[in-house]
Scaffold this motif. Structure first.
Motif, PDB file in Angstrom:
ATOM      1  N   ALA A 103       0.832  -1.201   0.000  1.00 57.31           N
ATOM      2  CA  ALA A 103       0.000   0.000   0.000  1.00 57.31           C
ATOM      3  C   ALA A 103       0.870   1.256   0.000  1.00 57.31           C
ATOM      4  O   ALA A 103       0.566   2.239  -0.689  1.00 57.31           O
ATOM      5  CB  ALA A 103      -0.931   0.002   1.207  1.00 57.31           C
ATOM      6  N   ARG A 104       1.956   1.214   0.740  1.00 60.38           N
ATOM      7  CA  ARG A 104       2.875   2.360   0.777  1.00 60.38           C
ATOM      8  C   ARG A 104       3.540   2.539  -0.588  1.00 60.38           C
ATOM      9  O   ARG A 104       3.690   3.661  -1.083  1.00 60.38           O
ATOM     10  CB  ARG A 104       3.916   2.148   1.875  1.00 60.38           C
ATOM     11  CG  ARG A 104       4.840   3.332   2.096  1.00 60.38           C
ATOM     12  CD  ARG A 104       5.707   3.142   3.333  1.00 60.38           C
ATOM     13  NE  ARG A 104       4.898   3.185   4.548  1.00 60.38           N
ATOM     14  CZ  ARG A 104       4.704   2.147   5.361  1.00 60.38           C
ATOM     15  NH1 ARG A 104       5.235   0.973   5.073  1.00 60.38           N
ATOM     16  NH2 ARG A 104       3.955   2.288   6.438  1.00 60.38           N
ATOM     17  N   ASP A 105       3.952   1.434  -1.205  1.00 59.39           N
ATOM     18  CA  ASP A 105       4.579   1.515  -2.529  1.00 59.39           C
ATOM     19  C   ASP A 105       3.625   2.132  -3.547  1.00 59.39           C
ATOM     20  O   ASP A 105       4.042   2.918  -4.409  1.00 59.39           O
ATOM     21  CB  ASP A 105       4.985   0.118  -3.008  1.00 59.39           C
ATOM     22  CG  ASP A 105       6.087  -0.507  -2.167  1.00 59.39           C
ATOM     23  OD1 ASP A 105       6.735   0.233  -1.398  1.00 59.39           O
ATOM     24  OD2 ASP A 105       6.277  -1.730  -2.282  1.00 59.39           O
ATOM     25  N   ALA A 106       2.346   1.768  -3.451  1.00 61.18           N
ATOM     26  CA  ALA A 106       1.360   2.307  -4.394  1.00 61.18           C
ATOM     27  C   ALA A 106       1.236   3.817  -4.249  1.00 61.18           C
ATOM     28  O   ALA A 106       1.100   4.544  -5.250  1.00 61.18           O
ATOM     29  CB  ALA A 106       0.007   1.627  -4.183  1.00 61.18           C
ATOM     30  N   LEU A 107       1.284   4.323  -3.011  1.00 62.83           N
ATOM     31  CA  LEU A 107       1.219   5.766  -2.793  1.00 62.83           C
ATOM     32  C   LEU A 107       2.451   6.472  -3.353  1.00 62.83           C
ATOM     33  O   LEU A 107       2.342   7.531  -3.992  1.00 62.83           O
ATOM     34  CB  LEU A 107       1.092   6.050  -1.295  1.00 62.83           C
ATOM     35  CG  LEU A 107      -0.274   5.795  -0.656  1.00 62.83           C
ATOM     36  CD1 LEU A 107      -0.163   5.865   0.864  1.00 62.83           C
ATOM     37  CD2 LEU A 107      -1.298   6.810  -1.149  1.00 62.83           C
ATOM     38  N   VAL A 108       3.621   5.898  -3.106  1.00 65.14           N
ATOM     39  CA  VAL A 108       4.855   6.509  -3.603  1.00 65.14           C
ATOM     40  C   VAL A 108       4.881   6.483  -5.125  1.00 65.14           C
ATOM     41  O   VAL A 108       5.320   7.448  -5.768  1.00 65.14           O
ATOM     42  CB  VAL A 108       6.090   5.805  -3.000  1.00 65.14           C
ATOM     43  CG1 VAL A 108       7.379   6.286  -3.667  1.00 65.14           C
ATOM     44  CG2 VAL A 108       6.162   6.071  -1.499  1.00 65.14           C
ATOM     45  N   GLN A 109       4.395   5.401  -5.711  1.00 63.89           N
ATOM     46  CA  GLN A 109       4.324   5.339  -7.167  1.00 63.89           C
ATOM     47  C   GLN A 109       3.423   6.442  -7.719  1.00 63.89           C
ATOM     48  O   GLN A 109       3.751   7.101  -8.710  1.00 63.89           O
ATOM     49  CB  GLN A 109       3.823   3.971  -7.618  1.00 63.89           C
ATOM     50  CG  GLN A 109       3.829   3.788  -9.132  1.00 63.89           C
ATOM     51  CD  GLN A 109       3.426   2.391  -9.535  1.00 63.89           C
ATOM     52  OE1 GLN A 109       2.443   1.843  -9.031  1.00 63.89           O
ATOM     53  NE2 GLN A 109       4.186   1.788 -10.437  1.00 63.89           N
ATOM     54  N   ARG A 110       2.273   6.671  -7.075  1.00 66.92           N
ATOM     55  CA  ARG A 110       1.403   7.768  -7.490  1.00 66.92           C
ATOM     56  C   ARG A 110       2.134   9.108  -7.364  1.00 66.92           C
ATOM     57  O   ARG A 110       1.990   9.994  -8.211  1.00 66.92           O
ATOM     58  CB  ARG A 110       0.146   7.795  -6.637  1.00 66.92           C
ATOM     59  CG  ARG A 110      -0.867   6.685  -6.915  1.00 66.92           C
ATOM     60  CD  ARG A 110      -1.999   6.799  -5.911  1.00 66.92           C
ATOM     61  NE  ARG A 110      -3.009   5.769  -6.067  1.00 66.92           N
ATOM     62  CZ  ARG A 110      -4.105   5.886  -6.801  1.00 66.92           C
ATOM     63  NH1 ARG A 110      -4.324   7.008  -7.452  1.00 66.92           N
ATOM     64  NH2 ARG A 110      -4.987   4.902  -6.887  1.00 66.92           N
ATOM     65  N   ALA A 111       2.892   9.262  -6.284  1.00 68.80           N
ATOM     66  CA  ALA A 111       3.587  10.524  -6.036  1.00 68.80           C
ATOM     67  C   ALA A 111       4.644  10.802  -7.100  1.00 68.80           C
ATOM     68  O   ALA A 111       4.729  11.918  -7.629  1.00 68.80           O
ATOM     69  CB  ALA A 111       4.216  10.516  -4.648  1.00 68.80           C
ATOM     70  N   VAL A 112       5.460   9.799  -7.428  1.00 67.18           N
ATOM     71  CA  VAL A 112       6.512  10.039  -8.421  1.00 67.18           C
ATOM     72  C   VAL A 112       5.892  10.287  -9.803  1.00 67.18           C
ATOM     73  O   VAL A 112       6.411  11.088 -10.588  1.00 67.18           O
ATOM     74  CB  VAL A 112       7.539   8.886  -8.469  1.00 67.18           C
ATOM     75  CG1 VAL A 112       8.268   8.766  -7.141  1.00 67.18           C
ATOM     76  CG2 VAL A 112       6.916   7.565  -8.867  1.00 67.18           C
TER      77      VAL A 112
ATOM     78  N   GLN B 102      14.265   2.885  -4.782  1.00 68.22           N
ATOM     79  CA  GLN B 102      15.086   3.182  -5.950  1.00 68.22           C
ATOM     80  C   GLN B 102      14.354   2.803  -7.240  1.00 68.22           C
ATOM     81  O   GLN B 102      14.347   3.557  -8.217  1.00 68.22           O
ATOM     82  CB  GLN B 102      16.405   2.423  -5.862  1.00 68.22           C
ATOM     83  CG  GLN B 102      17.312   2.603  -7.063  1.00 68.22           C
ATOM     84  CD  GLN B 102      18.620   1.879  -6.882  1.00 68.22           C
ATOM     85  OE1 GLN B 102      19.277   1.992  -5.852  1.00 68.22           O
ATOM     86  NE2 GLN B 102      19.029   1.112  -7.892  1.00 68.22           N
ATOM     87  N   GLN B 103      13.720   1.652  -7.238  1.00 66.03           N
ATOM     88  CA  GLN B 103      12.985   1.204  -8.424  1.00 66.03           C
ATOM     89  C   GLN B 103      11.833   2.152  -8.745  1.00 66.03           C
ATOM     90  O   GLN B 103      11.623   2.528  -9.909  1.00 66.03           O
ATOM     91  CB  GLN B 103      12.446  -0.207  -8.198  1.00 66.03           C
ATOM     92  CG  GLN B 103      11.617  -0.747  -9.354  1.00 66.03           C
ATOM     93  CD  GLN B 103      11.041  -2.117  -9.057  1.00 66.03           C
ATOM     94  OE1 GLN B 103      11.634  -2.905  -8.327  1.00 66.03           O
ATOM     95  NE2 GLN B 103       9.883  -2.410  -9.611  1.00 66.03           N
ATOM     96  N   LEU B 104      11.085   2.551  -7.723  1.00 65.17           N
ATOM     97  CA  LEU B 104       9.931   3.418  -7.945  1.00 65.17           C
ATOM     98  C   LEU B 104      10.342   4.771  -8.517  1.00 65.17           C
ATOM     99  O   LEU B 104       9.695   5.301  -9.427  1.00 65.17           O
ATOM    100  CB  LEU B 104       9.165   3.606  -6.637  1.00 65.17           C
ATOM    101  CG  LEU B 104       8.460   2.356  -6.093  1.00 65.17           C
ATOM    102  CD1 LEU B 104       7.999   2.591  -4.659  1.00 65.17           C
ATOM    103  CD2 LEU B 104       7.286   1.972  -6.983  1.00 65.17           C
ATOM    104  N   ILE B 105      11.414   5.339  -7.982  1.00 68.26           N
ATOM    105  CA  ILE B 105      11.859   6.648  -8.463  1.00 68.26           C
ATOM    106  C   ILE B 105      12.491   6.537  -9.848  1.00 68.26           C
ATOM    107  O   ILE B 105      12.286   7.391 -10.715  1.00 68.26           O
ATOM    108  CB  ILE B 105      12.824   7.299  -7.455  1.00 68.26           C
ATOM    109  CG1 ILE B 105      12.091   7.601  -6.139  1.00 68.26           C
ATOM    110  CG2 ILE B 105      13.426   8.579  -8.030  1.00 68.26           C
ATOM    111  CD1 ILE B 105      12.962   8.192  -5.062  1.00 68.26           C
ATOM    112  N   SER B 106      13.250   5.474 -10.070  1.00 72.51           N
ATOM    113  CA  SER B 106      13.935   5.338 -11.356  1.00 72.51           C
ATOM    114  C   SER B 106      12.945   5.222 -12.504  1.00 72.51           C
ATOM    115  O   SER B 106      13.206   5.694 -13.616  1.00 72.51           O
ATOM    116  CB  SER B 106      14.872   4.129 -11.342  1.00 72.51           C
ATOM    117  OG  SER B 106      14.149   2.921 -11.226  1.00 72.51           O
ATOM    118  N   GLU B 107      11.790   4.584 -12.262  1.00 72.45           N
ATOM    119  CA  GLU B 107      10.781   4.439 -13.315  1.00 72.45           C
ATOM    120  C   GLU B 107      10.288   5.797 -13.811  1.00 72.45           C
ATOM    121  O   GLU B 107       9.926   5.936 -14.981  1.00 72.45           O
ATOM    122  CB  GLU B 107       9.609   3.610 -12.792  1.00 72.45           C
ATOM    123  CG  GLU B 107       9.952   2.141 -12.571  1.00 72.45           C
ATOM    124  CD  GLU B 107       8.837   1.381 -11.879  1.00 72.45           C
ATOM    125  OE1 GLU B 107       7.813   2.019 -11.514  1.00 72.45           O
ATOM    126  OE2 GLU B 107       8.975   0.164 -11.682  1.00 72.45           O
TER     127      GLU B 107
END
Length: 263
Positions: free
Chosen positions: A103-112, A182-187
């Motif tokens: 759930a946290r990853d999904a929020l960060v993905q939306r943010a980036v 790192q993966q989420l931001i790099s995308e």
């Protein structure tokens, strides 16, 4: 200072006050350090108070709304104050209360994605750390615009600064999973303008040795070191302790981390 209010229409709103006064001494110290290191994206813009700060935020909100960035609407204004619409809960709170890592990853993905989309429209955000971001259940939003980075840097530098600030701000939630961050931001960063990546590369290259110092200090400083590793991998760059100095300063108007580094 910000107060939550409910209008007669039952609409939630926020009354934001802009006190007089500035932070000339602290900003001067930070600016001198950044200029000495030659790190344009981290040069702090002037911090104004009162009606000058109100005017800057009002203008920035209009500009960002025209660029299709999710920001509050100005509902009214008074002397040293703005009435702003509500655009969601604090992203900081949402990340802290997330029920799982996924759930946290999904929020960060939306943010980036929201940051990348804003940049694609030619926008810059200034301080996109979780406490200055919101989530309404479907969209990421941005708040707090009483300073304008373009007073002291180029658009390219301002967009690079956005990534550096976000990386530092969200690292605390990934202390045990830096590779995922790192993966989420790099995308998102891989699709950024090459000049933005180059500006971040230059800034982070200048700060490699300072990054090593942060690993041996307290918890907050270790988070800086982790953010350095994360953004380094995400952008093939390096990253930064001065981002931490900026976030430290913006949180309370003081440079606690700088005092530690300098003994």
């Amino acid at each position: 200072m910000v107060e939550q209010m409910q209008l007669a229409s039952r609409q939630q709103a926020w009354l934001k006050h802009y006190p007089e006064g500035g932070r000339a001494l602290s900003l001067g110290a930070l600016r001198m350090l950044v200029d000495r290191l030659g790190i344009g994206p981290l040069r702090p813009p002037p911090h104004r108070g009162g009606d000058a700060a109100r005017a800057i935020e009002s203008r920035r909100l209009r500009e960002l709304a025209a660029q299709q960035v999710n920001v509050p609407r100005v509902l009214g204004q008074g002397r040293r104050s703005l009435m702003l619409s509500d655009n969601g809960r604090s992203l900081n709170t949402c990340l802290r209360e997330a029920a799982s890592d996924q759930a946290r990853d999904a929020l960060v993905q939306r943010a980036v994605q929201a940051i990348a989309q804003a940049h694609a429209q030619g926008a810059y955000l200034g301080q996109p750390v979780p406490r200055n971001m919101t989530f309404d259940g479907s969209r990421i939003g941005f708040i707090d615009f009483e300073e304008d980075p373009l007073e002291v840097m180029t658009l390219t530098q301002a967009q690079a600064r956005d990534w550096l600030m976000f990386g530092y701000g969200v690292a605390r939630y990934y202390e045990t999973r830096p590779q995922m961050l790192q993966q989420l931001i790099s995308e998102a960063m891989v699709r950024q303008d090459a000049q933005v990546r180059e500006a971040a590369h230059h800034a982070t290259t200048r700060l490699q040795r300072l990054a090593g110092v942060a690993r041996h200090l307290g918890r907050s400083a270790r988070r800086l070191a982790q953010a350095i590793v994360v953004i380094h991998g995400a952008s093939a760059l390096g990253v930064l302790v001065v981002v931490g100095l900026m976030a430290d300063y913006f949180s309370d108007g003081d440079l606690d981390v700088l005092r530690v580094l300098l003994g």
